[in-house]
Design a protein around this motif. Structure first.
Motif, PDB file in Angstrom:
ATOM      1  N   MET A 110    -111.416 -79.178  58.446  1.00  0.00           N
ATOM      2  CA  MET A 110    -112.745 -79.582  58.341  1.00  0.00           C
ATOM      3  C   MET A 110    -114.068 -79.022  58.420  1.00  0.00           C
ATOM      4  O   MET A 110    -114.833 -78.712  58.647  1.00  0.00           O
ATOM      5  N   GLN A 138    -115.843 -79.053  54.778  1.00  0.00           N
ATOM      6  CA  GLN A 138    -115.833 -80.450  54.738  1.00  0.00           C
ATOM      7  C   GLN A 138    -117.402 -79.655  55.544  1.00  0.00           C
ATOM      8  O   GLN A 138    -118.547 -80.291  56.112  1.00  0.00           O
ATOM      9  N   LEU A 139    -117.203 -78.560  56.915  1.00  0.00           N
ATOM     10  CA  LEU A 139    -118.629 -78.763  57.127  1.00  0.00           C
ATOM     11  C   LEU A 139    -119.817 -77.609  56.657  1.00  0.00           C
ATOM     12  O   LEU A 139    -120.476 -76.874  57.408  1.00  0.00           O
ATOM     13  N   GLY A 199    -122.001 -82.193  53.979  1.00  0.00           N
ATOM     14  CA  GLY A 199    -120.517 -82.247  53.594  1.00  0.00           C
ATOM     15  C   GLY A 199    -119.996 -82.144  52.367  1.00  0.00           C
ATOM     16  O   GLY A 199    -120.656 -81.938  50.847  1.00  0.00           O
ATOM     17  N   MET A 213    -115.473 -85.997  52.709  1.00  0.00           N
ATOM     18  CA  MET A 213    -114.709 -86.757  53.943  1.00  0.00           C
ATOM     19  C   MET A 213    -115.336 -86.997  54.640  1.00  0.00           C
ATOM     20  O   MET A 213    -116.124 -88.248  55.334  1.00  0.00           O
ATOM     21  N   PRO A 218    -116.497 -90.511  58.081  1.00  0.00           N
ATOM     22  CA  PRO A 218    -116.670 -89.873  59.298  1.00  0.00           C
ATOM     23  C   PRO A 218    -114.541 -90.389  59.727  1.00  0.00           C
ATOM     24  O   PRO A 218    -114.338 -90.025  61.188  1.00  0.00           O
ATOM     25  N   THR A 251    -111.171 -90.192  58.786  1.00  0.00           N
ATOM     26  CA  THR A 251    -111.236 -89.115  58.449  1.00  0.00           C
ATOM     27  C   THR A 251    -110.548 -87.726  58.885  1.00  0.00           C
ATOM     28  O   THR A 251    -109.958 -87.265  60.197  1.00  0.00           O
ATOM     29  N   TYR A 252    -112.508 -87.605  59.199  1.00  0.00           N
ATOM     30  CA  TYR A 252    -113.173 -86.652  60.325  1.00  0.00           C
ATOM     31  C   TYR A 252    -112.382 -86.489  61.855  1.00  0.00           C
ATOM     32  O   TYR A 252    -111.968 -85.808  62.473  1.00  0.00           O
ATOM     33  N   ASN A 253    -112.950 -87.864  62.282  1.00  0.00           N
ATOM     34  CA  ASN A 253    -112.338 -88.243  63.519  1.00  0.00           C
ATOM     35  C   ASN A 253    -110.960 -88.188  63.275  1.00  0.00           C
ATOM     36  O   ASN A 253    -110.641 -87.265  64.785  1.00  0.00           O
ATOM     37  N   PHE A 280    -110.001 -83.847  64.185  1.00  0.00           N
ATOM     38  CA  PHE A 280    -110.294 -83.162  64.717  1.00  0.00           C
ATOM     39  C   PHE A 280    -110.019 -84.002  65.959  1.00  0.00           C
ATOM     40  O   PHE A 280    -109.133 -83.260  66.801  1.00  0.00           O
ATOM     41  N   ARG A 319    -118.383 -82.368  67.212  1.00  0.00           N
ATOM     42  CA  ARG A 319    -117.757 -83.593  66.931  1.00  0.00           C
ATOM     43  C   ARG A 319    -119.352 -84.318  65.736  1.00  0.00           C
ATOM     44  O   ARG A 319    -118.670 -85.376  65.937  1.00  0.00           O
ATOM     45  N   PHE A 366    -119.986 -85.058  61.740  1.00  0.00           N
ATOM     46  CA  PHE A 366    -118.895 -84.696  60.603  1.00  0.00           C
ATOM     47  C   PHE A 366    -119.898 -84.327  59.258  1.00  0.00           C
ATOM     48  O   PHE A 366    -119.323 -83.766  58.069  1.00  0.00           O
TER      49      PHE A 366
END
Lengths: 569, 130
Positions: free
Chosen positions: A57, A60-61, A66, A69, A71, A73-75, A78, A430, A432
């Motif tokens: 993560m 990605q950030l 980004g 990744m 969204p 997958t990111y959700n 996290f 939260r 992405f």
């Protein structure tokens, strides 16, 4: 002490030679030490897995736009990162792992009160963890609704698929595991203490585990029930949390936060206990304000004020002490600094004007990560460095431990200080992805570099474990000149823990025994009283059967703690 | 035993006060019901301990001047090893997976749970010697 069974006949001990080994031993063990280590190792593996999710993560950030990744997958990441860290690592690591291993030793018990229930708890924890992780292997992916699983987002309409079901069922199993462990710990502390070990002579670590167990009994059944209701809503047509059928989504939040608020202290108190064991040993002083600590642990439901007072206890313990900066002590001091920052920003967030501005921003993310890393990581791994010699009878290398600490310490602050600033600049949690031109890129990059430093710091620990395994330095029984009963028995302790017990006349009986000429302490220690060591009549059966407390005066041999000369220090 | 009793009753009193305040300010039912549950959690075992503590001599672990030999003797049966916790755990594992992946998993789940229940009972009847 209640006598529940007769002694085994002498021949019964011949069964010791038929003890199972390796995998069979692991599957069939009821020894609290093996179960405690199983909890510890499992939770640390889950910690590493969850840490890798965090690093993904952070990559990605790290820059605007980004790193590719999706969204979804990111959700998922996290959600599972938070769930694993909170439900499967921070709690079980201390409460299932260290408490399981250490509490029976600290109270002078041969095992936990219900050994088979203890083993059952571990298998529930392991299978619950696997259940939750199985979501990644389903076609719809793992749960992606956040670690709190709020309804209606977690309903079958908005979160279809087996990933969410596995999340719920995983929590269901681990919830039972926590409740069973809490029952076991309370019973052990109430019924299996050594003679003379009154409640107000128990080490603070044991006290904190007792308070944590009570909180778990209040909180976890509610979470487990909420999960069952949520599952029923998803599959059995009930409407507890869905408006369409007359349900109330806010009911889920009520149930969840009835669990969630005590959970803050279920996660923190065990680690406060670890710190309260480490600080006095490495300050060469008794705990400052012993009787206040359990009281303020109980009062922790009021949050900030009792915790502030505990800070004064900890500082008072170190004040004018002969501080020895060994690895566990560095981790304890790292905890104090990190938790102070996390705690103070928590008080800030409790102020409505600040909360309005920073709610759901990275300021909140930085706050709770500083609280949780200070406790579960600094205090938790400080505990590992502190008790590893007791668990395995060998030392970890201090140099590698310090390298671990400093890399972790720098990474910790580099990761989270920029996140406070990002929160104040308005970056929401939260997300992405974020656009360029907001001035968030450099701070996010710094935070990502810090996160990788945290990850890299654990390589030092892995190397340390490897070196310790290949080239062991014997620890002796009491390498730190420790205070509580666990430092009186051998390292590692024998089955059923104690061959001999010292007289217990204060909250630090091992220290009293090893320092008979030390001045009298304020909590009722009588140093010249009862110098005799007392031994066990015969060892308890390892293949089952009655365990025995020490029965008759033994040969008055030397204290196990005298073995500290073998440590190589 | 009295310290343990006071601790549990103290928990009950704390949640009783909290519960009354919560009900007074919120009139919300679910939270109040859970706080009542927390009161019962403290008051039921706490009053039992308190009742017993007035009818028994202080145990060696309750007395500050107790010596180690006073606690001598057998204190309980501690099974050295048992496969049944693992079998029971795997049974419940299969049970929750059945709720997600299909009811056919109920067959191995209940088989393991019943086998473990019988195994536990047989061990107990043998006095814990596995």
């Amino acid at each position: 002490m209640t006598v529940l069974a007769e002694r085994l006949p002498a021949g019964a001990h011949a069964e010791h030679h038929d003890e199972p080994t390796l995998i069979v031993k692991w599957l069939t063990t009821t020894d609290h030490k093996v179960i405690g280590l199983s909890y510890t190792i499992t939770s640390v593996i889950l910690f590493f897995l969850s840490g890798i999710m965090a690093l993904a993560m952070r990559v990605q950030l790290s820059s605007p736009g980004g790193a590719g990744m999706s969204p979804q997958t990111y959700n998922e990441l996290f959600t599972m990162h938070g769930a694993i860290m909170l439900y499967l690592f921070a709690g079980p690591f201390a409460f299932g792992g260290l408490a399981n291993y250490i509490v029976p030793l600290q109270v002078g018990a041969p095992d936990m009160a219900f050994p088979r229930l203890n083993a059952f708890s571990y298998w529930l924890y392991l299978s619950g963890s696997i259940t939750m992780l199985l979501g990644f292997f389903t076609s719809t992916g793992a749960a992606a609704f956040g670690w709190v699983a709020y309804a209606p987002l977690s309903s079958s309409v908005y979160s279809p698929g087996p990933g969410a079901d596995l999340f719920i069922m995983g929590l269901f199993l681990t919830g039972f595991s926590a409740v069973f462990t809490a029952v076991n710990l309370i019973t052990t502390i109430f019924y299996l203490r050594a003679p003379g070990l009154t409640m107000f002579r128990m080490p603070i670590f044991t006290w904190n585990m007792l308070v944590t167990a009570l909180l778990i009994l209040i909180a976890f059944p509610v979470l487990t029930a909420a999960m069952l209701l949520l599952f029923a809503d998803r599959h059995f047509g009930t409407h507890f949390f869905t408006v369409s059928g007359g349900g109330v989504p806010v009911l889920y939040q009520n149930l969840f936060w009835f669990f969630g608020h005590p959970e803050v202290y279920i996660l923190a108190l065990p680690y406060f206990g670890i710190i309260t064991e480490i600080l006095p040993v490495f300050s060469r002083k008794p705990v400052f304000g012993y009787k206040g600590l359990p009281f303020f642990s109980l009062l922790s439901l009021l949050i900030a004020v009792p915790t502030g007072i505990k800070f004064f206890n900890w500082i008072g313990t170190m004040w004018r002490g002969q501080i020895s900066y060994k690895t566990p002590m560095l981790f304890a001091i790292g905890f104090l600094l990190g938790f102070l920052m996390g705690g103070l920003t928590g008080v800030m967030l409790a102020s409505p004007p600040i909360d309005f501005a920073t709610h759901d921003t990275y300021f909140v993310v930085a706050h709770f990560h500083q609280v949780l890393l200070a406790t579960a990581v600094f205090a938790g791994f400080g505990g590992i460095y502190f008790w590893y010699p007791k668990m395995f009878g060998r030392m970890l290398r201090d140099g590698l431990g310090k390298a671990h600490f400093w890399t972790l310490f720098v990474g910790f602050w580099l990761t989270y200080l920029p996140q406070y600033v990002l929160g104040l600049k308005g970056m929401p949690r939260r997300v992405f992805i974020y656009p360029s031109g907001l001035g968030w890129g450099a701070l996010n990059m710094a935070s990502t570099v810090g996160a990788f430093l945290i990850g890299a710091s654990f390589l030092f620990m892995l190397v340390n474990l490897f070196v310790s395994w290949r080239n062991p330095i014997p620890a002796g029984d009491n390498p730190w000149d420790g205070h509580a009963l666990e430092w009186f028995t051998s390292s590692p302790p024998p089955h059923h823990n104690f061959v001999k017990l010292p007289p217990i006349r204060s909250e630090r009986p091992t220290w009293d025994f090893n320092h008979p000429d030390a001045p009298v302490l304020p909590h009722g220690r009588h140093a010249k009283e009862q110098p005799a060591l007392v031994g066990v009549g015969s060892p308890a059966g390892t293949s089952g059967g009655p365990a025995q407390t020490p029965s008759a005066p033994a040969d008055g041999g030397t204290a196990p703690g005298d073995g500290s000369g073998e440590t190589g220090h | 035993m009295r310290t343990e009793a006071r601790l549990l009753i103290g928990v009950a009193i704390f949640f009783a006060i909290t519960g009354v305040g919560y009900w007074f300010w919120s009139s919300e039912q679910s939270g109040t019901a859970m706080l009542v549950g927390a009161v019962l959690l403290g008051i039921v075992p706490g009053s039992y301990y308190l009742w017993w503590s007035h009818r028994m001599k202080p145990r060696p672990e309750d007395r500050a001047d107790a010596t180690v030999p006073e606690g001598a003797g057998v204190i309980g049966a501690f099974p050295g090893s048992s496969i049944w916790p693992f079998v029971m755990g795997m049974g419940l594992f299969a049970l929750v997976l059945a709720a997600v992946f299909g009811l056919w998993l109920l067959a191995p789940a209940f088989a393991a749970i019943f086998a473990a229940a019988i195994g536990y009972t047989r061990e107990s009847r043998r006095g814990g010697t596995v």
